[in-house]
Design a protein around this motif. Sequence first.
Motif, PDB file in Angstrom:
ATOM      1  N   UNK A 412     -23.951  38.120  -6.620  1.00 13.63           N
ATOM      2  CA  UNK A 412     -22.956  38.046  -7.687  1.00 13.63           C
ATOM      3  C   UNK A 412     -23.418  38.512  -9.057  1.00 13.63           C
ATOM      4  N   UNK A 413     -24.699  38.657  -9.268  1.00 16.23           N
ATOM      5  CA  UNK A 413     -25.178  38.918 -10.620  1.00 16.23           C
ATOM      6  C   UNK A 413     -24.899  40.340 -11.109  1.00 16.23           C
ATOM      7  N   UNK A 414     -24.584  41.273 -10.221  1.00 21.58           N
ATOM      8  CA  UNK A 414     -24.295  42.646 -10.626  1.00 21.58           C
ATOM      9  C   UNK A 414     -22.827  42.971 -10.354  1.00 21.58           C
ATOM     10  N   UNK A 415     -22.131  43.457 -11.375  1.00 20.18           N
ATOM     11  CA  UNK A 415     -20.710  43.783 -11.256  1.00 20.18           C
ATOM     12  C   UNK A 415     -20.507  45.055 -10.438  1.00 20.18           C
ATOM     13  N   UNK A 416     -19.446  45.072  -9.635  1.00 23.77           N
ATOM     14  CA  UNK A 416     -19.055  46.246  -8.854  1.00 23.77           C
ATOM     15  C   UNK A 416     -17.685  46.709  -9.351  1.00 23.77           C
ATOM     16  N   UNK A 417     -17.531  48.029  -9.550  1.00 22.48           N
ATOM     17  CA  UNK A 417     -16.253  48.574 -10.012  1.00 22.48           C
ATOM     18  C   UNK A 417     -15.861  49.719  -9.079  1.00 22.48           C
ATOM     19  N   UNK A 418     -15.038  49.427  -8.090  1.00 22.76           N
ATOM     20  CA  UNK A 418     -14.634  50.457  -7.132  1.00 22.76           C
ATOM     21  C   UNK A 418     -13.256  51.012  -7.480  1.00 22.76           C
ATOM     22  N   UNK A 419     -12.853  52.036  -6.774  1.00 24.92           N
ATOM     23  CA  UNK A 419     -11.597  52.705  -7.064  1.00 24.92           C
ATOM     24  C   UNK A 419     -10.417  51.754  -6.850  1.00 24.92           C
ATOM     25  N   UNK A 420      -9.547  51.680  -7.838  1.00 30.43           N
ATOM     26  CA  UNK A 420      -8.407  50.766  -7.791  1.00 30.43           C
ATOM     27  C   UNK A 420      -7.269  51.353  -8.607  1.00 30.43           C
ATOM     28  N   UNK A 421      -6.307  50.540  -8.993  1.00 29.79           N
ATOM     29  CA  UNK A 421      -5.101  51.040  -9.649  1.00 29.79           C
ATOM     30  C   UNK A 421      -5.421  51.831 -10.906  1.00 29.79           C
ATOM     31  N   UNK A 422      -6.386  51.390 -11.682  1.00 31.26           N
ATOM     32  CA  UNK A 422      -6.728  52.076 -12.936  1.00 31.26           C
ATOM     33  C   UNK A 422      -7.140  53.517 -12.676  1.00 31.26           C
ATOM     34  N   UNK A 423      -8.019  53.723 -11.710  1.00 28.90           N
ATOM     35  CA  UNK A 423      -8.482  55.075 -11.423  1.00 28.90           C
ATOM     36  C   UNK A 423      -7.378  55.935 -10.803  1.00 28.90           C
ATOM     37  N   UNK A 424      -6.609  55.347  -9.881  1.00 28.54           N
ATOM     38  CA  UNK A 424      -5.568  56.112  -9.186  1.00 28.54           C
ATOM     39  C   UNK A 424      -4.470  56.534 -10.156  1.00 28.54           C
ATOM     40  N   UNK A 425      -3.979  55.597 -10.951  1.00 26.79           N
ATOM     41  CA  UNK A 425      -2.913  55.923 -11.892  1.00 26.79           C
ATOM     42  C   UNK A 425      -3.421  56.833 -13.005  1.00 26.79           C
ATOM     43  N   UNK A 426      -4.682  56.663 -13.381  1.00 24.77           N
ATOM     44  CA  UNK A 426      -5.257  57.563 -14.368  1.00 24.77           C
ATOM     45  C   UNK A 426      -5.323  58.994 -13.866  1.00 24.77           C
TER      46      UNK A 426
END
Length: 533
Positions: A412-426
């Motif tokens: 849990x100590x490292x954040x993960x940022x995978x493809x989601x609505x922000x990237x798709x809509x962007x």
Amino acid sequence: MPMLQADKVYLGTSEKPEYLLLPLANRHGLVTGATGTGKTVTLQVLAQGFSDAGVPVFCADIKGDLSGIAEPGEPKDFLAKRAAQIGFADEYKFSACPVIFWDLFGKAGHPIRTTISEMGPLLLSRLMQLNEVQEGVLTIAFRIADENGWLLLDMKDLRAILNYLADNADTVSAKYGNVTKASVGAVQRGLLLLENQGGDAFFGEPALEIKDIMRTTVDGRGMVSVLAADQLMSSPRLYATFLLWLMSELFEQLPEVGDPDKPRLVFFFDEAHLLFDEAPKPLLDRIQQVVRLIRSKGVGVYFVTQNPLDVPDTVLGQLGNRVQHALRAYTPRDQKAVKVAADTFRPNPAFSTMDAITQLAVGEALVSTLEPKGVPSMVERTWIRPPSSRIGPVTDAERARIMATSPVALAYDKTVDRESAYEILGAQAGGDAAPANGGTSGGDAAQGGGIDLGTILGSVLGTNRKRGERLTATQRVARQVTRTVTNNVAGQVVANVGKSIGETIAGPSGGKMGGSIGRAIVRGMLGGIFRGN
């Protein structure tokens, strides 16, 4: 008689030892009393008793002093005096509990997160203090995201879908009902308020896995998950909503187990009044449902609060195990609270319950627990046993040591940022938002931005995935290679070809049109190749 027994949690001594029976511990409970009367020590005694019996525990550390449960206690005169007073001196030993520290803000414990999707529109609406119309807009946003496969993981994903609603309000209204830009704007302001309260740290991945708060040690003791809540209490709505979400997740994810020999988890909800304050009826109905049914999942919920009036009657009636510390009857409301507390106990002819509540000393409590047939025991004035772990907080160095050896640190100590609505809509909007994982947005091919061949290379390598699935190592390499090639080579080729064609057809001003022509040519060529034409 021996006071520490395998199938019971020893609470203290009245005329006899008072126990909480483990097979009935999932029938929930209530710990109440005015500030300074001993509620925190009682919570500590209960948590350590459950842990020693092999039951995992989740509790919030409101003032910071509950963290001492992670360290063994130290000999003190008043502890020895209490142990001797209740006949516990021979068995009284100092020991620590196995502890995992958690913190929504990731400072005093491992980060604890959930996703926007898992929180759901009802709880989010309460967090953002939305009215019914605004909650409807948020529900529509979730529906559209589900239908399009757009993952809602963090706050930028929710902001992106709200922007989409505002830009397409007419189209959305025709299908789902009236959506105005004013309503969307109100939700966006609520989102900003939540972000200012620190909510952005709570939403994201990796999301909490329920199994990680239900751990046991190699020697069979239950792990005690301690949520650092001293800073969180400055955002009481976030605190209450988070704990309600956690209870709901336990209810939804755990299988039915009936009445086990001991609970699978005991959940302490400190400052319980925050859960019910200003809660709308649908939310109260949800709380009542969870409390009533989560027992069959093997989970015991114990509310800790100052006043029994803080808990609605529909919930109060389901709390079979009671520990009542002193209340002071200074005002009419206080007097009513004393009467309510007294009326919830099975009377003892030896004393007046109502009078006793106002006369209890610090560390003394009225105790009534469920007997073997599920009937509440007669209330007894009880001296609570001294805890075996430290009374008071751990030091920063001790906390750091415990966190460094935690079984969940790497998870849990490292954040993960995978493809989601922000990237798709962007990407759909022309690359205004930058994709996660260090990728680049689509851009305009006519300006040399290129096309994204990730799907094509994925087909060649056999690494295609469904939207929303995690990238494998191979997929990450494939995507990075194709984006690099696309942006640096293919995009320029398309731009040059398009420019030449455009200038041939329409002269020097035809470059922009040529970009579209070039993209169409490349799409047609590659489409033919991968269809086998």
